[in-house]
Design an enzyme around this catalytic site. Structure first.
Site, PDB file in Angstrom:
ATOM      1  N   THR A   1      -9.418   5.804   8.952  1.00 39.18           N
ATOM      2  CA  THR A   1      -9.068   7.126   8.818  1.00 39.18           C
ATOM      3  C   THR A   1      -7.752   6.989   8.929  1.00 39.18           C
ATOM      4  O   THR A   1      -7.091   7.590   8.306  1.00 39.18           O
ATOM      5  CB  THR A   1     -10.126   8.085  10.406  1.00 39.18           C
ATOM      6  OG1 THR A   1     -10.977   7.789  10.020  1.00 39.18           O
ATOM      7  CG2 THR A   1      -9.248   9.686   9.795  1.00 39.18           C
TER       8      THR A   1
ATOM      9  N   GLU B   1     -12.299   7.090   1.693  1.00 29.73           N
ATOM     10  CA  GLU B   1     -13.829   6.821   1.734  1.00 29.73           C
ATOM     11  C   GLU B   1     -13.028   5.573   3.168  1.00 29.73           C
ATOM     12  O   GLU B   1     -13.238   4.207   2.994  1.00 29.73           O
ATOM     13  CB  GLU B   1     -14.522   4.705   0.662  1.00 29.73           C
ATOM     14  CG  GLU B   1     -15.922   5.718   1.258  1.00 29.73           C
ATOM     15  CD  GLU B   1     -15.983   4.261   1.736  1.00 29.73           C
ATOM     16  OE1 GLU B   1     -16.577   4.754   3.090  1.00 29.73           O
ATOM     17  OE2 GLU B   1     -16.401   3.356   0.892  1.00 29.73           O
TER      18      GLU B   1
ATOM     19  N   CYS C   1     -19.366   0.737   6.986  1.00 29.52           N
ATOM     20  CA  CYS C   1     -18.173   2.302   7.146  1.00 29.52           C
ATOM     21  C   CYS C   1     -19.627   2.918   7.511  1.00 29.52           C
ATOM     22  O   CYS C   1     -19.691   3.477   8.110  1.00 29.52           O
ATOM     23  CB  CYS C   1     -17.717   2.750   6.276  1.00 29.52           C
ATOM     24  SG  CYS C   1     -17.871   2.382   4.570  1.00 29.52           S
TER      25      CYS C   1
ATOM     26  N   ALA D   1     -26.573   1.843   0.999  1.00 27.03           N
ATOM     27  CA  ALA D   1     -27.170   3.642  -0.023  1.00 27.03           C
ATOM     28  C   ALA D   1     -27.204   2.061  -1.537  1.00 27.03           C
ATOM     29  O   ALA D   1     -26.155   1.542  -1.545  1.00 27.03           O
ATOM     30  CB  ALA D   1     -25.885   3.892  -0.086  1.00 27.03           C
TER      31      ALA D   1
ATOM     32  N   GLY E   1       0.321  -1.244  -0.528  1.00 30.29           N
ATOM     33  CA  GLY E   1      -0.101  -0.222  -0.266  1.00 30.29           C
ATOM     34  C   GLY E   1       0.728   0.831  -0.427  1.00 30.29           C
ATOM     35  O   GLY E   1       1.041   2.563  -0.874  1.00 30.29           O
TER      36      GLY E   1
HETATM   37  C1  UN1 Z   1     -18.676   0.636   3.139  1.00 30.50           C
HETATM   38  O1  UN1 Z   1     -19.146  -0.349   4.361  1.00 30.50           O
HETATM   39  O2  UN1 Z   1     -17.230  -0.146   2.587  1.00 30.50           O
HETATM   40  O3  UN1 Z   1     -24.092   1.998   2.078  1.00 30.50           O
HETATM   41  C2  UN1 Z   1     -19.038   0.714   2.173  1.00 30.50           C
HETATM   42  C3  UN1 Z   1     -23.806   0.267   2.325  1.00 30.50           C
HETATM   43  C4  UN1 Z   1     -22.875   0.147   1.316  1.00 30.50           C
HETATM   44  C5  UN1 Z   1     -21.685  -0.087   1.223  1.00 30.50           C
HETATM   45  C6  UN1 Z   1     -20.776   0.164   2.386  1.00 30.50           C
HETATM   46  N1  UN1 Z   1     -24.062  -0.371  -0.116  1.00 30.50           N
HETATM   47  O4  UN1 Z   1     -23.788   0.092   3.520  1.00 30.50           O
END
Ligand code: UN1
Length: 508
Positions: A241, A261, A295, A458, A223
């Site tokens: 983070t 992200e 996340c 999402a 990485g």
């Molecule tokens: C993540 O946890 O890195 O909105 C992505 C959501 C999924 C994507 C999460 N479509 O929970």
């Protein structure tokens, strides 16, 4: 070995290969991948060494030089075929995601569905990489902008979405004309190998230049090499983070681009005007789905004081119904954490919360017994807290839910915004004024703000990402494709003279 693993052509020791043709390199070191579901060794992979790294970057760059000349819709057609392949292999790949990562089978299949969806999105996009045209201030001049690919996209992905997040990046980046080098999480290398095995057939059949799709299996060292490598103009990184800050500063110091992200600390505000049943389901799914390892997982519930007790009773009741166990058994709601280190973090967070005065209304625990022999199964728990507790400002990747009270919607929004992270947020209310305030400039400071929907889950069509310590990047839908391209402004003079801009005259 199980049938689904055979179908994905995973052998006992695997190499990361590009288009199935050349060796990527191994230092001789072998990384075993154990399932958090039952602790079993699934298979191993060779780690990339320095030679392998060099081969990959060189091959990817050569491939880019040809790939960028393919018409974008032709590149899109390759991505369309990848989408078909994923449809065909949705079940075995979803099972591998579930088995190697530990999320429920439904969520594993859902993740592959996200891959299929982004393929469809990218195919359409391949005919829409639009640039603007502008009116030139000079007569007989035409001015427009066009978008060109960047070169190589380096994709550093996390264990929790071992395949979908790569595909959000790779499918868009490919239609844009880039080559991609993927460094998957060392916790889920087999999911990456499986993807590569699936798509390599499509790439070969279409004579896609070798090196357009590469994998480097490795740890932090790889990485770091990628982040410092000027031959990789864009690094897209998903993870903590802490990792994101290291990537961002390395990439920025060479004036590269990064797309980040990172952590979330997502809250749901439950208003006294909420549909309580919807709010309870959204909260439980948000907090315990993927065992709290998205996340976008819901970590904080900010509940209006008038309905606090009713809501709390319903929430506790729902938690008591949760079944924890083998995620591949559809009867279970919650699977394991990724590994025993994650279990330690879960226990440490509970300890800190207690020290600060947190009141656990559903206690946490590490589960024991034959069904839980991997040592990675924990009980989702709920603590009543005050919003200012240090632990509440920290993202713990585990099913720990913090419950707190508020009086006014303004106070709730202030609490929601008081953490360093800014990924996802939601308000549960049937009150139009509250909903609109939450979405207004004085409302949520997150990249994602929902009304009557939880914080996770999402759709790919929207731009995905968040602000503050979440890193500011936007992936997948909307105009996120622009991250993978460079903008060029072109002005063409077709007049018979040379008028200069800003009215300047220059006579010889
Ligand atoms: C993540 O946890 O890195 O909105 C992505 C959501 C999924 C994507 C999460 N479509 O929970």
């Amino acid at each position: 070995m199980s049938n689904f693993i055979e179908k994905l052509r995973i052998s006992s020791v695997n190499q990361g290969v590009s288009t199935g043709q050349f060796y990527i390199g191994s230092s001789g070191a072998i990384l075993p991948s154990h399932s958090p579901v039952d602790g079993a060794l699934i298979a191993s992979v060779y780690l990339a060494d320095d030679n392998g790294y060099e081969t990959v970057v060189r091959k990817a760059n050569e491939a880019f030089l040809e790939w960028r000349t393919w018409p974008a819709p032709k590149r899109g057609d390759v991505v369309r075929q990848i989408g078909e392949k994923l449809r065909e292999f949705k079940e075995p790949l979803g099972k591998l995601v579930s088995y190697e990562m530990g999320k429920s089978l439904q969520e594993g299949l859902g993740e592959v569905q996200e891959m299929i969806d982004i393929c469809d999105f990218a195919v359409g996009l391949s005919r829409q990489l639009y640039g603007l045209t502008m009116h030139s201030e000079r007569p007989g001049h035409r001015m427009y902008e066009q978008w060109h690919p960047l070169g190589i996209t380096g994709i550093i992905s996390a264990f929790n979405f071992p395949v979908a997040v790569w595909s959000w990046n790779a499918m868009l980046s490919w239609v844009c004309g880039n080559a991609c080098i993927w460094k998957p999480s060392e916790k889920t290398p087999l999911c990456a190998i499986a993807c590569q095995n699936l798509i390599s057939d499509v790439l070969l059949q279409n004579n896609v230049p070798e090196g357009v799709s590469c994998i480097l299996i490795g740890d932090k060292y790889i990485g770091e090499k990628m982040s410092n490598d000027v031959r990789i103009p864009l690094i897209s990184a998903t993870g903590s983070t802490r990792m994101g800050k290291a990537v961002a500063s390395a990439v920025a110091s060479r004036l590269g681009k990064s797309l980040l992200e990172l952590g979330g600390n997502n809250a749901i505000i439950v208003s006294k005007d909420a549909d309580i049943d919807i709010a309870v389901i959204a909260s439980v799914f948000g907090a315990v789905g993927t065992a709290g390892q998205r996340c976008t997982s819901s970590r904080r519930l900010i509940v209006q004081e008038d309905i606090y007790d009713i809501f709390k009773d319903k929430l506790v009741n729902a938690y008591q119904q949760l079944r924890i166990g083998d995620p591949m058994n559809e009867e279970n709601h919650v699977g394991p954490l990724i590994d025993t280190d994650a279990v330690k973090n879960y226990l440490a967070a509970i300890e800190s919360c207690k020290k600060e005065g947190g009141n656990f209304i559903i206690e946490g625990a590490v589960l024991e017994g034959i069904e839980y022999k991997s040592g990675c199964y924990v009980k989702p728990c709920i603590a009543e807290v005050f919003a200012h507790y240090a632990i509440v400002h920290h993202e713990t990747f585990a099913p720990i839910l913090y419950l707190m009270k508020y009086k006014s919607i303004e106070e709730a929004i202030a609490i929601q915004n008081s953490v360093p992270q800014g990924l996802s947020s939601s308000v549960m209310t049937l009150n139009l004024r509250e909903a609109e305030l939450f979405l207004s400039v004085a409302g949520s400071d997150c990249g994602i703000a929902n009304v009557n929907i939880g914080t996770s889950g999402a759709e790919i069509g929207g731009a995905f990402g968040g602000e503050k310590e979440t890193g500011g990047g936007r992936e997948s839908g909307s105009d996120a494709w622009k991250n993978y391209m460079r903008r060029q402004t072109n002005t063409i003079n077709w007049s018979g003279t040379l008028p200069l801009a800003q009215g300047i005259t220059f006579n010889i």
